[in-house]
Design a protein around this motif. Structure first.
Motif, PDB file in Angstrom:
ATOM      1  N   ILE A  21      29.285  42.866  41.593  1.00 41.27           N
ATOM      2  CA  ILE A  21      30.612  42.245  41.455  1.00 41.27           C
ATOM      3  C   ILE A  21      30.523  40.758  41.782  1.00 41.27           C
ATOM      4  CG2 ILE A  21      32.913  42.130  42.511  1.00 41.27           C
ATOM      5  CD1 ILE A  21      32.893  45.183  42.620  1.00 41.27           C
ATOM      6  N   HIS A  34      41.774  42.056  38.494  1.00 38.84           N
ATOM      7  CA  HIS A  34      41.941  41.483  39.841  1.00 38.84           C
ATOM      8  C   HIS A  34      41.752  39.967  39.809  1.00 38.84           C
ATOM      9  CE1 HIS A  34      42.187  42.024  44.197  1.00 38.84           C
ATOM     10  NE2 HIS A  34      41.231  41.127  44.307  1.00 38.84           N
ATOM     11  N   TRP A  35      40.736  39.506  39.056  1.00 40.12           N
ATOM     12  CA  TRP A  35      40.510  38.059  38.958  1.00 40.12           C
ATOM     13  C   TRP A  35      41.667  37.365  38.239  1.00 40.12           C
ATOM     14  CZ3 TRP A  35      34.792  38.462  36.890  1.00 40.12           C
ATOM     15  CH2 TRP A  35      34.003  39.083  37.874  1.00 40.12           C
ATOM     16  N   THR A  95      37.833  42.706  45.438  1.00 45.13           N
ATOM     17  CA  THR A  95      37.534  43.440  44.206  1.00 45.13           C
ATOM     18  C   THR A  95      36.809  44.746  44.513  1.00 45.13           C
ATOM     19  OG1 THR A  95      37.341  41.331  43.017  1.00 45.13           O
ATOM     20  CG2 THR A  95      36.466  43.282  41.931  1.00 45.13           C
ATOM     21  N   GLY A 136      38.012  44.895  37.846  1.00 44.98           N
ATOM     22  CA  GLY A 136      37.616  43.621  38.441  1.00 44.98           C
ATOM     23  C   GLY A 136      38.203  42.437  37.712  1.00 44.98           C
ATOM     24  N   ILE A 163      37.208  37.026  47.235  1.00 44.44           N
ATOM     25  CA  ILE A 163      37.544  37.688  45.971  1.00 44.44           C
ATOM     26  C   ILE A 163      36.621  38.885  45.746  1.00 44.44           C
ATOM     27  CG2 ILE A 163      37.618  37.421  43.463  1.00 44.44           C
ATOM     28  CD1 ILE A 163      38.434  34.512  43.914  1.00 44.44           C
ATOM     29  N   THR A 164      35.342  38.713  46.056  1.00 44.52           N
ATOM     30  CA  THR A 164      34.397  39.821  45.899  1.00 44.52           C
ATOM     31  C   THR A 164      34.790  40.997  46.787  1.00 44.52           C
ATOM     32  OG1 THR A 164      32.568  38.333  45.349  1.00 44.52           O
ATOM     33  CG2 THR A 164      31.989  40.530  46.158  1.00 44.52           C
ATOM     34  N   LEU A 204      31.216  37.556  39.186  1.00 44.91           N
ATOM     35  CA  LEU A 204      32.130  36.459  39.487  1.00 44.91           C
ATOM     36  C   LEU A 204      31.411  35.115  39.374  1.00 44.91           C
ATOM     37  CD1 LEU A 204      34.923  35.503  40.376  1.00 44.91           C
ATOM     38  CD2 LEU A 204      34.213  35.868  42.767  1.00 44.91           C
TER      39      LEU A 204
END
Length: 419
Positions: free
Chosen positions: A56, A108-109, A29, A105, A25-26, A60
């Protein structure tokens, strides 16, 4: 939250889902931010891979912790966010671009959470959305605090320490400035004049040069703080500046520091600093008691200037390292006369360049050919041309002395930009 029940999507706690996918995920992102926020494409690559990726990831992790605790993040949990924003402010990154990156970000999450959820997860998805919104509000507050607390302006402590540096180097009474800085004047200072070469990112068309320079200066300041145990005083720019480092131990003395173990360690530390900041550092060094700092600082700057004129770009220099060059470049009534000995070469730049390289290389023709990327016979031809134009022959020892003095006088009389 109204319930202590974990937020579950896809049959598992959402926190576990995201924690397991932190790296992926990082990475995704970071790619989204780099692609969709134009300013981030102008950042140095190491900044994107380092600072941007790290913050980032940290965001998270903070959000995952909120999912586990079912509560928004506290101020202490967002300290790194605030400090990251402060650094972006120092680098003059537009605040709107930073906030856009945070919003992107979170978007995106939110998409990633939606991809994990099924039709039966509507309630838990809504609860996750509420926490995600709270996280964005808290992160935005932290970013604004970072920008508001230091918009590329020094803090009170930095201002006081800089004022003390100015007082010491200018010859003003440093007593009041020292009190304001909370500093006790030591018996001696390492007095250092620095020249710092550009970082490669400063010369890259794909990178914002201002950001790259400010990152370099911040790393340099951090390294100097470490070297001086947070007691060093400095006034820095992208090309260098001055530093006063307290000598806290009983050694060395003002008259015996040149061969001391402490000077050797200082030289080693300054060399190590080059790797940390990614740019070559050349230093002129002297030692002085507080009252003698003004003269020592001028002296260190002169040593640095001479070293630069003679082609040095890295290392630590004291007067004895450039004593001959220093003496030859001191202006006298004879300087223009000596400099004029080489005026016949003004219309023959390749010949003058070869003569300079020859004298700087200790009259080693092979080294000159290698440095200038020419055939050795070309070097021989150009040196003969020197004799024909100036009546000074490099094969004659007395003429070599005159040529060395003439070149030194020329460099002192017509310095131009250091090359």
């Amino acid at each position: 939250m109204s319930t202590d029940k974990p937020i579950v999507v896809g049959g598992r706690p959402l926190a576990d889902h995201l924690a397991q996918r932190t790296h992926a995920i990082t990475t995704a992102t970071v790619e989204a931010v780099w692609t969709q926020v134009p300013y981030y494409r102008s950042l140095p690559d190491e900044a994107v891979r380092g600072d941007v990726t790290a913050i980032i990831r940290r965001n998270l992790e903070v959000f995952v912790a909120s999912l586990r605790s079912l509560s928004p993040p506290g101020v202490s949990e967002l300290t790194e966010v605030r400090e990251s924003a402060r650094r972006r402010a120092e680098e003059l990154v537009p605040l709107a671009e930073v906030l856009r990156a945070y919003h992107l970000g979170v978007e995106h999450w939110w998409t990633a959470i939606g991809d994990l959820a099924g039709p039966e997860d509507t309630g838990d998805v809504a609860r996750a959305g509420t926490l995600l919104h709270s996280h964005l509000l808290a992160a935005t507050t932290a970013v604004l605090a970072g920008y508001g607390s230091d918009r590329a302006l020094p803090g009170d402590d930095d201002s006081a320490r800089r004022a003390l540096f100015v007082a010491l180097t200018s010859g003003a009474d440093p007593t009041v400035a020292a009190q304001r800085a909370g500093a006790e004047l030591p018996r001696l200072y390492w007095v250092v004049a620095l020249h710092v070469e550009p970082h490669p990112d400063e010369q890259s068309a794909a990178v914002d040069a201002v950001v790259a320079e400010r990152r370099k200066v911040r790393r340099l300041q951090r390294e100097l703080d470490t070297l001086g145990r947070d007691e060093a005083l400095s006034n820095l720019s992208g090309s260098g500046g001055g530093v006063l480092i307290p000598i806290l131990a009983g050694e060395p003395g003002a008259g015996d520091w040149q061969d001391s173990a402490q000077y050797t360690q200082l030289s080693r530390s300054l060399r190590d600093m080059e790797r940390a900041i990614g740019a070559a550092v050349l230093a002129g060094v002297a030692v002085a008691a507080p009252a003698d700092v003004p003269q020592a600082y001028v002296h260190a700057q002169e040593v640095l200037d001479v070293a630069l004129r003679y082609g040095h770009r890295s290392g630590t220099m004291q007067l004895r390292d450039v004593a001959l060059e220093y003496q030859l470049t001191r202006p006298t009534t004879a300087s223009p006369v000596l400099a004029n000995l080489l005026s016949p070469l003004d219309s023959h730049p390749a010949v003058l360049e070869t003569l300079e390289a020859y004298l700087d290389a200790g009259c080693d023709r092979a080294a000159v050919a290698s440095t200038l990327h020419v055939h050795p016979n070309t070097v021989v031809y150009r040196l003969r041309k020197v004799a024909a134009l100036t009546a000074l022959d490099v094969a004659s020892a007395p003429d070599v002395v005159r040529l060395v003095a003439a070149l030194a006088a020329r460099r002192a009389t017509y310095p131009g930009p250091p090359t």
